[in-house]
Design a protein around this motif. Sequence first.
Motif, PDB file in Angstrom:
ATOM      1  N   PRO A 150      11.574   5.385   1.691  1.00 46.11           N
ATOM      2  CA  PRO A 150      11.880   6.241   0.536  1.00 46.11           C
ATOM      3  C   PRO A 150      13.083   5.747  -0.270  1.00 46.11           C
ATOM      4  CG  PRO A 150      11.338   7.589   2.422  1.00 46.11           C
ATOM      5  CD  PRO A 150      11.450   6.185   2.931  1.00 46.11           C
ATOM      6  N   ALA A 151      14.145   5.364   0.432  1.00 40.50           N
ATOM      7  CA  ALA A 151      15.329   4.871  -0.275  1.00 40.50           C
ATOM      8  C   ALA A 151      15.023   3.574  -1.017  1.00 40.50           C
ATOM      9  CB  ALA A 151      16.480   4.665   0.711  1.00 40.50           C
ATOM     10  N   LEU A 152      14.263   2.689  -0.386  1.00 41.96           N
ATOM     11  CA  LEU A 152      13.911   1.435  -1.039  1.00 41.96           C
ATOM     12  C   LEU A 152      13.018   1.666  -2.254  1.00 41.96           C
ATOM     13  CD1 LEU A 152      13.198  -0.895   2.027  1.00 41.96           C
ATOM     14  CD2 LEU A 152      15.064  -1.109   0.380  1.00 41.96           C
ATOM     15  N   PHE A 153      12.073   2.594  -2.133  1.00 45.32           N
ATOM     16  CA  PHE A 153      11.160   2.859  -3.242  1.00 45.32           C
ATOM     17  C   PHE A 153      11.906   3.418  -4.443  1.00 45.32           C
ATOM     18  CE2 PHE A 153       8.019   5.472  -5.527  1.00 45.32           C
ATOM     19  CZ  PHE A 153       7.046   4.521  -5.752  1.00 45.32           C
ATOM     20  N   ILE A 154      12.906   4.241  -4.184  1.00 46.55           N
ATOM     21  CA  ILE A 154      13.699   4.805  -5.270  1.00 46.55           C
ATOM     22  C   ILE A 154      14.619   3.745  -5.880  1.00 46.55           C
ATOM     23  CG2 ILE A 154      15.514   6.481  -5.823  1.00 46.55           C
ATOM     24  CD1 ILE A 154      14.263   8.299  -3.668  1.00 46.55           C
ATOM     25  N   GLY A 156       9.597  14.615  -5.882  1.00 44.08           N
ATOM     26  CA  GLY A 156      10.269  15.793  -5.340  1.00 44.08           C
ATOM     27  C   GLY A 156      10.558  15.625  -3.863  1.00 44.08           C
ATOM     28  N   GLN A 157      11.355  16.541  -3.342  1.00 44.41           N
ATOM     29  CA  GLN A 157      11.780  16.454  -1.957  1.00 44.41           C
ATOM     30  C   GLN A 157      10.593  16.500  -0.999  1.00 44.41           C
ATOM     31  OE1 GLN A 157      14.593  19.456  -0.849  1.00 44.41           O
ATOM     32  NE2 GLN A 157      14.896  18.672   1.225  1.00 44.41           N
ATOM     33  N   SER A 158       9.597  17.311  -1.293  1.00 46.83           N
ATOM     34  CA  SER A 158       8.454  17.457  -0.395  1.00 46.83           C
ATOM     35  C   SER A 158       7.639  16.176  -0.290  1.00 46.83           C
ATOM     36  CB  SER A 158       7.571  18.617  -0.859  1.00 46.83           C
ATOM     37  OG  SER A 158       7.045  18.345  -2.156  1.00 46.83           O
ATOM     38  N   GLN A 159       7.729  15.308  -1.298  1.00 50.94           N
ATOM     39  CA  GLN A 159       6.969  14.064  -1.263  1.00 50.94           C
ATOM     40  C   GLN A 159       7.309  13.266  -0.016  1.00 50.94           C
ATOM     41  OE1 GLN A 159       8.046  11.271  -4.302  1.00 50.94           O
ATOM     42  NE2 GLN A 159       6.463   9.789  -3.751  1.00 50.94           N
ATOM     43  N   TRP A 160       8.578  13.195   0.322  1.00 50.66           N
ATOM     44  CA  TRP A 160       8.986  12.356   1.444  1.00 50.66           C
ATOM     45  C   TRP A 160       8.778  13.063   2.778  1.00 50.66           C
ATOM     46  CZ3 TRP A 160       8.474   8.021  -0.439  1.00 50.66           C
ATOM     47  CH2 TRP A 160       8.933   7.706  -1.731  1.00 50.66           C
ATOM     48  N   ILE A 200       5.211  12.820   7.590  1.00 47.64           N
ATOM     49  CA  ILE A 200       4.145  13.412   8.406  1.00 47.64           C
ATOM     50  C   ILE A 200       2.924  12.498   8.427  1.00 47.64           C
ATOM     51  CG2 ILE A 200       2.498  15.329   8.548  1.00 47.64           C
ATOM     52  CD1 ILE A 200       4.731  17.113   7.388  1.00 47.64           C
ATOM     53  N   ARG A 201       2.527  12.010   7.270  1.00 44.99           N
ATOM     54  CA  ARG A 201       1.344  11.142   7.200  1.00 44.99           C
ATOM     55  C   ARG A 201       1.544   9.864   7.995  1.00 44.99           C
ATOM     56  NH1 ARG A 201       1.840  12.377   1.770  1.00 44.99           N
ATOM     57  NH2 ARG A 201       2.516  10.250   1.336  1.00 44.99           N
ATOM     58  N   ARG A 202       2.728   9.292   7.905  1.00 39.72           N
ATOM     59  CA  ARG A 202       2.975   8.033   8.610  1.00 39.72           C
ATOM     60  C   ARG A 202       2.972   8.242  10.122  1.00 39.72           C
ATOM     61  NH1 ARG A 202       1.052   4.199   6.659  1.00 39.72           N
ATOM     62  NH2 ARG A 202      -0.113   5.805   5.603  1.00 39.72           N
ATOM     63  N   THR A 234       0.825  -1.214   0.000  1.00 40.64           N
ATOM     64  CA  THR A 234       0.000   0.000   0.000  1.00 40.64           C
ATOM     65  C   THR A 234       0.856   1.259   0.000  1.00 40.64           C
ATOM     66  OG1 THR A 234      -0.207  -0.170   2.424  1.00 40.64           O
ATOM     67  CG2 THR A 234      -1.984  -1.081   1.084  1.00 40.64           C
ATOM     68  N   LEU A 235       2.008   1.214   0.658  1.00 40.09           N
ATOM     69  CA  LEU A 235       2.902   2.370   0.624  1.00 40.09           C
ATOM     70  C   LEU A 235       3.410   2.611  -0.796  1.00 40.09           C
ATOM     71  CD1 LEU A 235       5.050   2.040   3.881  1.00 40.09           C
ATOM     72  CD2 LEU A 235       3.191   3.643   3.419  1.00 40.09           C
ATOM     73  N   CYS A 236       3.726   1.538  -1.506  1.00 37.84           N
ATOM     74  CA  CYS A 236       4.160   1.683  -2.902  1.00 37.84           C
ATOM     75  C   CYS A 236       3.040   2.271  -3.756  1.00 37.84           C
ATOM     76  CB  CYS A 236       4.596   0.333  -3.460  1.00 37.84           C
ATOM     77  SG  CYS A 236       6.167  -0.293  -2.812  1.00 37.84           S
ATOM     78  N   LEU A 237       1.820   1.781  -3.580  1.00 36.27           N
ATOM     79  CA  LEU A 237       0.680   2.309  -4.326  1.00 36.27           C
ATOM     80  C   LEU A 237       0.477   3.789  -4.038  1.00 36.27           C
ATOM     81  CD1 LEU A 237      -1.814  -0.664  -3.801  1.00 36.27           C
ATOM     82  CD2 LEU A 237      -0.909   0.102  -6.005  1.00 36.27           C
ATOM     83  N   SER A 238       0.605   4.167  -2.773  1.00 39.02           N
ATOM     84  CA  SER A 238       0.398   5.556  -2.378  1.00 39.02           C
ATOM     85  C   SER A 238       1.516   6.448  -2.909  1.00 39.02           C
ATOM     86  CB  SER A 238       0.323   5.652  -0.855  1.00 39.02           C
ATOM     87  OG  SER A 238       0.193   6.989  -0.432  1.00 39.02           O
ATOM     88  N   ALA A 239       2.771   5.999  -2.759  1.00 43.29           N
ATOM     89  CA  ALA A 239       3.911   6.811  -3.191  1.00 43.29           C
ATOM     90  C   ALA A 239       3.892   7.026  -4.703  1.00 43.29           C
ATOM     91  CB  ALA A 239       5.219   6.152  -2.763  1.00 43.29           C
ATOM     92  N   ALA A 240       3.431   6.008  -5.437  1.00 41.05           N
ATOM     93  CA  ALA A 240       3.407   6.122  -6.894  1.00 41.05           C
ATOM     94  C   ALA A 240       2.404   7.162  -7.369  1.00 41.05           C
ATOM     95  CB  ALA A 240       3.093   4.764  -7.512  1.00 41.05           C
ATOM     96  N   LYS A 241       1.360   7.397  -6.582  1.00 39.38           N
ATOM     97  CA  LYS A 241       0.320   8.351  -6.982  1.00 39.38           C
ATOM     98  C   LYS A 241       0.701   9.795  -6.679  1.00 39.38           C
ATOM     99  CE  LYS A 241      -3.040   6.751  -4.613  1.00 39.38           C
ATOM    100  NZ  LYS A 241      -4.406   6.674  -4.052  1.00 39.38           N
ATOM    101  N   ARG A 242       1.631   9.993  -5.776  1.00 40.09           N
ATOM    102  CA  ARG A 242       1.939  11.344  -5.322  1.00 40.09           C
ATOM    103  C   ARG A 242       3.062  11.952  -6.147  1.00 40.09           C
ATOM    104  NH1 ARG A 242      -0.896  12.255  -0.776  1.00 40.09           N
ATOM    105  NH2 ARG A 242      -1.768  10.403   0.244  1.00 40.09           N
TER     106      ARG A 242
END
Length: 400
Positions: free
Chosen positions: A164-168, A80-84, A89-91, A69-77
């Motif tokens: 974040p590092a893993l997703f990238i 940029g630096q503010s994404q993380w 904050i959300r987590r 679900t984190l991958c699904l969410s991160a892919a939609k957003r």
Amino acid sequence: MNNEQQGKYDFIDALRGFAILVVIVHHAMRAVALHGAMGMEGLMSPWLQTYWADGARGVQLFFVISALTLCLSAAKRSTGQSQWTDFAIRRVFRIAPMFYVAFVFYCLWPLVRGKLGADVPSISNIIATLTFVNGWYPASITSHVLVPAGWSVGVEMSFYAVFPALFIAACTLRRSLVALCISLVLAVVANQVLLSHVVIDSRTDLETFAFFWLPNQLPVFIVGFVLYHLLFGPQSAKKVDWLRQHPAYLQAAKVTVLVVAPLMPFLHIPGIPSHLEYAGFIALVVTLLRFKKPAVLVNRLVCFVGKVSYSAYLVHFAVLAHVTSSLNVRHLNERLSANEYWLVLSILAVAGTIAIATITHRLIEEPGQRLGKRLSDALAAKRAAALARQNAVSKDIAIG
């Protein structure tokens, strides 16, 4: 499918629902079989204990679904630096509010009432627990636990830190498979170093910690990355279409799940830890549910339980204790067999947990998430205003 078009997959909530249900029933079994909940000798049937001992693997189901679900969410957003920053904050506001309420209930309230006992928590343990770094200290997640099952929350938060590092890095199916292989090697090496060079008072506590900590659980999380890229990611369309065009493979997977599921508690492959076996089995189940969602598994009730599963996870220990006390006051521990006692305890604990979790989800979790969103939106507005001022200054300079 409308739900999928909106990025929502109801079977993910259903899997969370099943995860918390098997965890509750597992802890009910442990209460009867190991901790004397009946207040008298009571032996459950060995086959029941064997089956429900693996109910603890519901936590690994949570971990796989969390990463997916984190991958699904991160892919939609937006990138940029503010994404993380927004992600962090959300987590935090997703996890912390309910966890802190549980901390007050399990730790501070008994301490204030003088009912905590002689084992008063140290300041360092309290700080480690409240900052979610308890997953890196053996005593904090084994012998001096301040929030029951808080180890998994600490491990989850540690995973958020590296996500974040893993997703990238694991941005394709091939890379996620490489990451999975690396994490498996890391788990083996890290545990070997830990068990060989770290000395604490209890060897059992150290071995328990070696199972709990992030390096050992990381491969389970990364299975969620593999599933994302295989079934949901931007490059998954061809793979999904191929599987739809070759239903024989899905049928073979279905038969495998139906055959293997009853045998999982007994299926111990030499050299492969149980939690990794279950991670592979979970991956197969998720793959099947991606294409077909039988109503017996994916329905409104189970999906609702999945939505309140985090609250349920934190409150079910208190509910189990209360139900146990109520059963024993009514002398049911004397009139029921151990198997019957476990069944009654499980049913009442599930019902009570879901009832309370529904309330805490509405009153604590949802307001916490809304607060996190407001903070994230406020920071986004601040960044937008700063960028507008910067562009205005640049424009003035260019004109001048």
